[in-house]
Design a protein around this motif. Structure first.
Motif, PDB file in Angstrom:
ATOM      1  N   MET A 190     -31.529  28.895 -30.395  1.00 19.35           N
ATOM      2  CA  MET A 190     -31.097  29.721 -31.523  1.00 19.35           C
ATOM      3  C   MET A 190     -30.347  28.870 -32.535  1.00 19.35           C
ATOM      4  N   VAL A 191     -30.459  29.256 -33.805  1.00 20.37           N
ATOM      5  CA  VAL A 191     -29.763  28.516 -34.851  1.00 20.37           C
ATOM      6  C   VAL A 191     -28.436  29.161 -35.226  1.00 20.37           C
ATOM      7  N   ALA A 192     -28.236  30.415 -34.793  1.00 12.15           N
ATOM      8  CA  ALA A 192     -27.004  31.114 -35.170  1.00 12.15           C
ATOM      9  C   ALA A 192     -26.796  32.341 -34.296  1.00 12.15           C
ATOM     10  N   VAL A 193     -25.575  32.862 -34.366  1.00 13.02           N
ATOM     11  CA  VAL A 193     -25.245  34.143 -33.759  1.00 13.02           C
ATOM     12  C   VAL A 193     -25.394  35.195 -34.857  1.00 13.02           C
ATOM     13  N   GLY A 194     -26.229  36.220 -34.602  1.00 11.27           N
ATOM     14  CA  GLY A 194     -26.379  37.228 -35.639  1.00 11.27           C
ATOM     15  C   GLY A 194     -27.616  38.087 -35.454  1.00 11.27           C
ATOM     16  N   GLU A 195     -27.650  39.179 -35.982  1.00 15.05           N
ATOM     17  CA  GLU A 195     -26.759  39.699 -36.996  1.00 15.05           C
ATOM     18  C   GLU A 195     -25.670  40.528 -36.331  1.00 15.05           C
ATOM     19  N   VAL A 196     -24.437  40.294 -36.730  1.00 11.11           N
ATOM     20  CA  VAL A 196     -23.305  41.026 -36.172  1.00 11.11           C
ATOM     21  C   VAL A 196     -22.404  41.478 -37.328  1.00 11.11           C
ATOM     22  N   GLY A 197     -21.472  42.374 -37.024  1.00 10.36           N
ATOM     23  CA  GLY A 197     -20.572  42.830 -38.075  1.00 10.36           C
ATOM     24  C   GLY A 197     -19.974  44.187 -37.765  1.00 10.36           C
ATOM     25  N   LEU A 198     -19.769  44.978 -38.811  1.00 13.92           N
ATOM     26  CA  LEU A 198     -19.161  46.302 -38.661  1.00 13.92           C
ATOM     27  C   LEU A 198     -20.047  47.371 -39.296  1.00 13.92           C
ATOM     28  N   PRO A 199     -19.996  48.611 -38.750  1.00 13.85           N
ATOM     29  CA  PRO A 199     -20.934  49.674 -39.154  1.00 13.85           C
ATOM     30  C   PRO A 199     -20.477  50.465 -40.389  1.00 13.85           C
ATOM     31  N   TYR A 200     -20.511  49.864 -41.539  1.00 16.27           N
ATOM     32  CA  TYR A 200     -20.040  50.523 -42.755  1.00 16.27           C
ATOM     33  C   TYR A 200     -20.858  51.785 -43.075  1.00 16.27           C
ATOM     34  N   TYR A 201     -22.162  51.635 -43.136  1.00 12.17           N
ATOM     35  CA  TYR A 201     -23.014  52.758 -43.535  1.00 12.17           C
ATOM     36  C   TYR A 201     -23.058  53.843 -42.463  1.00 12.17           C
ATOM     37  N   LEU A 202     -23.023  53.451 -41.214  1.00 15.71           N
ATOM     38  CA  LEU A 202     -23.017  54.414 -40.112  1.00 15.71           C
ATOM     39  C   LEU A 202     -21.778  55.295 -40.190  1.00 15.71           C
ATOM     40  N   ARG A 203     -20.638  54.694 -40.519  1.00 12.88           N
ATOM     41  CA  ARG A 203     -19.391  55.450 -40.623  1.00 12.88           C
ATOM     42  C   ARG A 203     -19.360  56.300 -41.886  1.00 12.88           C
ATOM     43  N   LYS A 204     -20.110  55.901 -42.910  1.00  8.72           N
ATOM     44  CA  LYS A 204     -20.214  56.739 -44.104  1.00  8.72           C
ATOM     45  C   LYS A 204     -20.959  58.034 -43.782  1.00  8.72           C
ATOM     46  N   GLN A 205     -21.924  57.934 -42.876  1.00 14.08           N
ATOM     47  CA  GLN A 205     -22.685  59.111 -42.466  1.00 14.08           C
ATOM     48  C   GLN A 205     -21.880  59.998 -41.530  1.00 14.08           C
TER      49      GLN A 205
ATOM     50  N   LYS B 120     -16.254  34.814 -30.888  1.00  9.63           N
ATOM     51  CA  LYS B 120     -15.763  33.853 -29.892  1.00  9.63           C
ATOM     52  C   LYS B 120     -16.891  32.984 -29.338  1.00  9.63           C
ATOM     53  N   ILE B 121     -18.046  33.600 -29.095  1.00 14.00           N
ATOM     54  CA  ILE B 121     -19.147  32.810 -28.532  1.00 14.00           C
ATOM     55  C   ILE B 121     -19.737  31.882 -29.596  1.00 14.00           C
ATOM     56  N   ALA B 122     -19.719  32.313 -30.867  1.00 14.91           N
ATOM     57  CA  ALA B 122     -20.173  31.424 -31.943  1.00 14.91           C
ATOM     58  C   ALA B 122     -19.288  30.185 -32.006  1.00 14.91           C
ATOM     59  N   LYS B 123     -17.995  30.396 -31.872  1.00 19.97           N
ATOM     60  CA  LYS B 123     -17.069  29.254 -31.884  1.00 19.97           C
ATOM     61  C   LYS B 123     -17.285  28.371 -30.666  1.00 19.97           C
ATOM     62  N   ARG B 124     -17.450  29.000 -29.511  1.00 18.81           N
ATOM     63  CA  ARG B 124     -17.648  28.252 -28.267  1.00 18.81           C
ATOM     64  C   ARG B 124     -18.912  27.393 -28.318  1.00 18.81           C
ATOM     65  N   LEU B 125     -19.966  27.936 -28.915  1.00 16.25           N
ATOM     66  CA  LEU B 125     -21.246  27.238 -28.961  1.00 16.25           C
ATOM     67  C   LEU B 125     -21.418  26.385 -30.216  1.00 16.25           C
ATOM     68  N   HIS B 126     -20.409  26.413 -31.085  1.00 15.77           N
ATOM     69  CA  HIS B 126     -20.477  25.655 -32.346  1.00 15.77           C
ATOM     70  C   HIS B 126     -21.695  26.067 -33.174  1.00 15.77           C
ATOM     71  N   LYS B 127     -21.901  27.379 -33.271  1.00 17.72           N
ATOM     72  CA  LYS B 127     -23.024  27.920 -34.021  1.00 17.72           C
ATOM     73  C   LYS B 127     -22.517  28.692 -35.246  1.00 17.72           C
ATOM     74  N   PRO B 128     -23.299  28.711 -36.329  1.00 18.26           N
ATOM     75  CA  PRO B 128     -22.958  29.571 -37.463  1.00 18.26           C
ATOM     76  C   PRO B 128     -23.054  31.033 -37.045  1.00 18.26           C
ATOM     77  N   ILE B 129     -22.426  31.902 -37.822  1.00 21.90           N
ATOM     78  CA  ILE B 129     -22.480  33.323 -37.524  1.00 21.90           C
ATOM     79  C   ILE B 129     -22.985  34.071 -38.761  1.00 21.90           C
ATOM     80  N   VAL B 130     -23.906  35.009 -38.530  1.00 21.60           N
ATOM     81  CA  VAL B 130     -24.544  35.779 -39.609  1.00 21.60           C
ATOM     82  C   VAL B 130     -23.942  37.180 -39.609  1.00 21.60           C
ATOM     83  N   LEU B 131     -23.407  37.588 -40.757  1.00 28.68           N
ATOM     84  CA  LEU B 131     -22.585  38.783 -40.785  1.00 28.68           C
ATOM     85  C   LEU B 131     -23.092  39.901 -41.687  1.00 28.68           C
ATOM     86  N   HIS B 132     -22.968  41.116 -41.151  1.00 31.11           N
ATOM     87  CA  HIS B 132     -23.161  42.351 -41.905  1.00 31.11           C
ATOM     88  C   HIS B 132     -21.759  42.895 -42.118  1.00 31.11           C
ATOM     89  N   ALA B 133     -21.189  42.626 -43.300  1.00 30.44           N
ATOM     90  CA  ALA B 133     -19.806  43.037 -43.577  1.00 30.44           C
ATOM     91  C   ALA B 133     -19.688  43.291 -45.075  1.00 30.44           C
TER      92      ALA B 133
END
Length: 257
Positions: free
Chosen positions: A89-104, A122-135
């Protein structure tokens, strides 16, 4: 057209025929690679298989926040999968917070999603991988805080939307954002493109998410990113060839392609 990367696509969501067509079209449209993000464990497994079948597909594994909570065991299994396939894998993702879900549904608690997100940080840091975010919007400052808390420097906020203060925070932290085809027709996204440093910019489709404007009624396809690049070059008053080179270089360097 110059070589370019789709920095965020849900390739596993397309049906088999569409996947084959997209992969076949990559050479025609000078798409050098696809960063295909995952929504959950099954999605990660599908993206891994796609990547094993084609070296121009680069998978990221995670748990998309805009869905109902899963069990703790499911998250543990997903994290185990990340560990097991960390070199694929090249990155950890997609991860983040449920903005639209909470709007509903504003009764949905955010705390469990924060806990899950922090595990992936934490695992992205441990594995030295970029992180892809939905925020996006009000969630973005909280996600920035969590990244800063864990000293994360390689973060990619895809299809970012937020206030001016948060934009400046992302810039100062060296975080990347990527623009979807809506940069071609949405003024707010165009304003963001003008402001954001090109050295921290990528392009994406977020396919198969559909778009409007010139893309109305067209299935989202990586070829659309060329129109995004042309629009960004216009907004930035940059030579198109220079912008292509910079964005492609940004993507290669960020994801170590």
């Amino acid at each position: 057209m110059r070589p370019i990367y789709d920095a965020h696509i849900h390739l596993d969501v397309y049906d088999n025929a569409e996947q084959k067509q997209i992969i076949k079209d990559m050479e025609t449209y000078h798409v050098e690679g696809l960063i295909t993000v995952s929504r959950h464990l099954l999605s990660a497994k599908r993206n891994l298989k796609l990547a094993q079948e084609n070296k121009r597909i680069y998978p990221a594994f995670g748990f998309h926040p805009e869905q109902s909570l899963t069990s703790e065991q499911d998250i543990e299994n997903t994290l185990y999968f990340l560990m097991k396939h960390q070199h694929e894998m090249v990155a950890v993702g997609e991860v983040g917070l449920p903005y639209y879900l909470r709007k509903q549904n504003n009764t949905i608690p955010i705390a469990p999603y924060i806990e899950i997100l922090e595990q992936f940080i934490k695992i992205a840091k441990r594995l030295h991988k970029p992180i892809v975010l939905h925020a996006v919007y009000e969630d973005a400052p909280l996600v920035c805080y969590l990244l800063e808390k864990h000293s994360i420097t390689k973060a990619h906020f895809h299809w970012f939307k937020g206030d001016s203060k948060t934009v400046e925070r992302l810039i100062q932290n060296g975080y990347f954002i990527s623009f979807t085809p809506d940069v071609c027709y949405k003024e707010k996204i165009q304003s963001l493109a003008k402001r954001y440093p090109i050295s921290q910019t990528m392009v994406e489709t977020d396919g198969p998410w559909p778009f409007e404007g010139p893309f109305q009624d067209h299935k989202t396809h990586p070829r659309m990113i060329h129109q995004s690049v042309e629009k960004i070059a216009e907004l930035k008053h940059m030579k198109l060839t220079d912008l292509y080179e910079t964005i492609a270089s940004n993507t290669r360097a960020f994801y170590k392609l």
